[in-house]
Design an enzyme around this catalytic site. Structure first.
Site, PDB file in Angstrom:
ATOM      1  N   LYS A   1       0.815  -1.222   0.000  1.00  0.00           N
ATOM      2  CA  LYS A   1       0.000   0.000   0.000  1.00  0.00           C
ATOM      3  C   LYS A   1       0.845   1.266   0.000  1.00  0.00           C
ATOM      4  O   LYS A   1       0.572   2.187  -0.755  1.00  0.00           O
ATOM      5  CB  LYS A   1      -0.875   0.066   1.261  1.00  0.00           C
ATOM      6  CG  LYS A   1      -2.163  -0.673   1.204  1.00  0.00           C
ATOM      7  CD  LYS A   1      -3.066  -0.297   2.375  1.00  0.00           C
ATOM      8  CE  LYS A   1      -2.409  -0.197   3.727  1.00  0.00           C
ATOM      9  NZ  LYS A   1      -2.074  -1.381   4.444  1.00  0.00           N
TER      10      LYS A   1
ATOM     11  N   ARG B   1     -10.142   2.091   8.886  1.00  0.00           N
ATOM     12  CA  ARG B   1      -9.840   0.678   9.141  1.00  0.00           C
ATOM     13  C   ARG B   1     -10.876   0.008  10.013  1.00  0.00           C
ATOM     14  O   ARG B   1     -10.756  -1.197  10.273  1.00  0.00           O
ATOM     15  CB  ARG B   1      -8.500   0.584   9.873  1.00  0.00           C
ATOM     16  CG  ARG B   1      -7.325   0.486   8.966  1.00  0.00           C
ATOM     17  CD  ARG B   1      -6.091   0.269   9.841  1.00  0.00           C
ATOM     18  NE  ARG B   1      -5.084  -0.377   9.073  1.00  0.00           N
ATOM     19  CZ  ARG B   1      -3.831   0.064   8.948  1.00  0.00           C
ATOM     20  NH1 ARG B   1      -3.430   1.126   9.582  1.00  0.00           N
ATOM     21  NH2 ARG B   1      -2.980  -0.572   8.215  1.00  0.00           N
TER      22      ARG B   1
ATOM     23  N   ARG C   1      10.797  -7.541   5.105  1.00  0.00           N
ATOM     24  CA  ARG C   1      10.896  -6.134   5.489  1.00  0.00           C
ATOM     25  C   ARG C   1      11.417  -5.999   6.924  1.00  0.00           C
ATOM     26  O   ARG C   1      12.191  -5.094   7.232  1.00  0.00           O
ATOM     27  CB  ARG C   1       9.520  -5.461   5.380  1.00  0.00           C
ATOM     28  CG  ARG C   1       9.557  -3.981   5.696  1.00  0.00           C
ATOM     29  CD  ARG C   1       8.238  -3.308   5.378  1.00  0.00           C
ATOM     30  NE  ARG C   1       7.242  -3.551   6.402  1.00  0.00           N
ATOM     31  CZ  ARG C   1       5.976  -3.148   6.318  1.00  0.00           C
ATOM     32  NH1 ARG C   1       5.545  -2.501   5.246  1.00  0.00           N
ATOM     33  NH2 ARG C   1       5.118  -3.392   7.292  1.00  0.00           N
TER      34      ARG C   1
ATOM     35  N   ARG D   1      11.441  -2.578  11.671  1.00  0.00           N
ATOM     36  CA  ARG D   1      10.304  -1.876  12.278  1.00  0.00           C
ATOM     37  C   ARG D   1       9.878  -2.634  13.521  1.00  0.00           C
ATOM     38  O   ARG D   1       9.793  -3.860  13.508  1.00  0.00           O
ATOM     39  CB  ARG D   1       9.140  -1.862  11.264  1.00  0.00           C
ATOM     40  CG  ARG D   1       8.646  -0.475  10.954  1.00  0.00           C
ATOM     41  CD  ARG D   1       7.661  -0.507   9.838  1.00  0.00           C
ATOM     42  NE  ARG D   1       6.350  -0.989  10.271  1.00  0.00           N
ATOM     43  CZ  ARG D   1       5.251  -0.851   9.535  1.00  0.00           C
ATOM     44  NH1 ARG D   1       5.307  -0.258   8.361  1.00  0.00           N
ATOM     45  NH2 ARG D   1       4.101  -1.314   9.970  1.00  0.00           N
TER      46      ARG D   1
ATOM     47  N   ARG E   1      -1.335  -8.518  13.277  1.00  0.00           N
ATOM     48  CA  ARG E   1      -1.792  -7.435  12.393  1.00  0.00           C
ATOM     49  C   ARG E   1      -2.650  -7.974  11.253  1.00  0.00           C
ATOM     50  O   ARG E   1      -3.644  -7.369  10.867  1.00  0.00           O
ATOM     51  CB  ARG E   1      -0.598  -6.644  11.853  1.00  0.00           C
ATOM     52  CG  ARG E   1      -0.146  -5.587  12.846  1.00  0.00           C
ATOM     53  CD  ARG E   1       1.222  -5.001  12.578  1.00  0.00           C
ATOM     54  NE  ARG E   1       1.497  -4.659  11.222  1.00  0.00           N
ATOM     55  CZ  ARG E   1       2.687  -4.831  10.634  1.00  0.00           C
ATOM     56  NH1 ARG E   1       3.689  -5.370  11.304  1.00  0.00           N
ATOM     57  NH2 ARG E   1       2.871  -4.466   9.404  1.00  0.00           N
TER      58      ARG E   1
HETATM   59  P1  ADP Z   1       0.501  -2.023   8.173  1.00  0.00           P
HETATM   60  O1  ADP Z   1      -0.699  -1.797   7.291  1.00  0.00           O
HETATM   61  O2  ADP Z   1       1.662  -2.577   7.451  1.00  0.00           O
HETATM   62  O3  ADP Z   1       0.194  -2.765   9.428  1.00  0.00           O
HETATM   63  P2  ADP Z   1       0.587   0.844   8.826  1.00  0.00           P
HETATM   64  O4  ADP Z   1       1.814   1.649   8.696  1.00  0.00           O
HETATM   65  O5  ADP Z   1      -0.536   1.214   7.932  1.00  0.00           O
HETATM   66  O6  ADP Z   1       1.072  -0.634   8.633  1.00  0.00           O
HETATM   67  O7  ADP Z   1       0.063   0.891  10.325  1.00  0.00           O
HETATM   68  C1  ADP Z   1       0.904   0.518  11.394  1.00  0.00           C
HETATM   69  C2  ADP Z   1       0.116   0.539  12.695  1.00  0.00           C
HETATM   70  O8  ADP Z   1      -0.392   1.869  12.934  1.00  0.00           O
HETATM   71  C3  ADP Z   1      -1.139  -0.349  12.732  1.00  0.00           C
HETATM   72  O9  ADP Z   1      -0.845  -1.690  13.054  1.00  0.00           O
HETATM   73  C4  ADP Z   1      -1.958   0.361  13.831  1.00  0.00           C
HETATM   74  O10 ADP Z   1      -1.481   0.054  15.116  1.00  0.00           O
HETATM   75  C5  ADP Z   1      -1.675   1.828  13.565  1.00  0.00           C
HETATM   76  N1  ADP Z   1      -2.698   2.403  12.650  1.00  0.00           N
HETATM   77  C6  ADP Z   1      -2.486   2.885  11.388  1.00  0.00           C
HETATM   78  N2  ADP Z   1      -3.641   3.323  10.843  1.00  0.00           N
HETATM   79  C7  ADP Z   1      -4.612   3.116  11.767  1.00  0.00           C
HETATM   80  C8  ADP Z   1      -6.019   3.326  11.808  1.00  0.00           C
HETATM   81  N3  ADP Z   1      -6.692   3.852  10.763  1.00  0.00           N
HETATM   82  N4  ADP Z   1      -6.683   2.993  12.939  1.00  0.00           N
HETATM   83  C9  ADP Z   1      -6.050   2.485  13.974  1.00  0.00           C
HETATM   84  N5  ADP Z   1      -4.741   2.234  14.011  1.00  0.00           N
HETATM   85  C10 ADP Z   1      -4.015   2.532  12.927  1.00  0.00           C
END
Ligand code: ADP
Length: 190
Positions: A13, A88, A127, A133, A144
């Site tokens: 993404k 989300r 990754r 990370r 996740r």
């Molecule tokens: P990925 O999709 O690879 O898990 P992201 O960088 O999009 O990684 O998100 C990392 C973390 O940030 C998520 O696991 C969550 O804890 C938090 N996060 C990101 N976007 C949201 C959201 N819209 N609502 C709640 N938590 C979020």
């Protein structure tokens, strides 16, 4: 254009969002990136978010919604935006709809990147080794993905009913996937 990009962790993404935002000439707004920036600066928001992120859980809706509401109020979002990683949850979907409605705006498309689960686990493990990370350990990765399929994947059917959903196969090279996205949205990525 106002576009939402969805897809499981590891679907690519972030990479595709960068490219698409460039093509559309709109800001790329990644809630994950904003949280990580706050974590690295040690802000109160970052301290709060880190507890959830490191466990592979979602940051509470109240915190996330307020952050997105603030970001979308900036001037650069007037011409549109690409939201990556938001909404989300069902509550976030409602909140985004309310934010847009109050400004008499609407979404143009919700793009879902689809990928095979074994493929995404492989990518995330790779990754983790490359970038380190703190939420890329195997247990957290598994959590996740679980959270995504429980809470976020069902949202696509809400957008499908509104006629906004566009599904794109996320398997292939960066250029191939970018080309498919451009074609699906009928925007000129060369
Ligand atoms: P990925 O999709 O690879 O898990 P992201 O960088 O999009 O990684 O998100 C990392 C973390 O940030 C998520 O696991 C969550 O804890 C938090 N996060 C990101 N976007 C949201 C959201 N819209 N609502 C709640 N938590 C979020």
């Amino acid at each position: 254009m106002r576009v939402v990009l969805m897809g499981p962790p590891g679907a690519g993404k972030g990479t595709q969002a960068e490219i698409l935002a460039g093509v559309l000439g709109v800001p790329h707004i990644s809630t994950g990136d904003i949280f990580r920036l706050n974590v690295s600066k040690g802000t109160p928001l970052g301290v709060e978010a880190k507890r959830y992120m490191d466990a592979g859980e979602y940051v509470p809706d109240g915190v996330t919604n307020a952050m997105v509401r603030d970001r979308l109020s900036h001037d650069d979002c007037r011409a549109g935006f690409l939201l990556d990683g938001y909404p989300r949850t069902v509550e976030q979907v409602g909140e985004l709809a309310a934010m847009l409605r109050s400004a008499s705006l609407s979404l143009d498309a919700v793009l879902e990147l689809t990928v095979d689960i074994d493929e995404v686990v492989g990518r995330l493990v790779k990754r983790a080794a490359e970038q380190g990370r703190s939420d890329d350990t195997e247990d957290v990765i598994r959590r996740r993905l679980e959270v995504y399929f429980e809470q976020t994947a069902p949202l696509t059917s809400m957008y499908e009913k509104q006629g906004l959903l566009v599904r794109v196969d996320g398997l292939g090279s960066i250029e191939e996937v970018a080309g498919r996205i451009g074609a699906a949205l009928a925007v000129g990525a060369d």
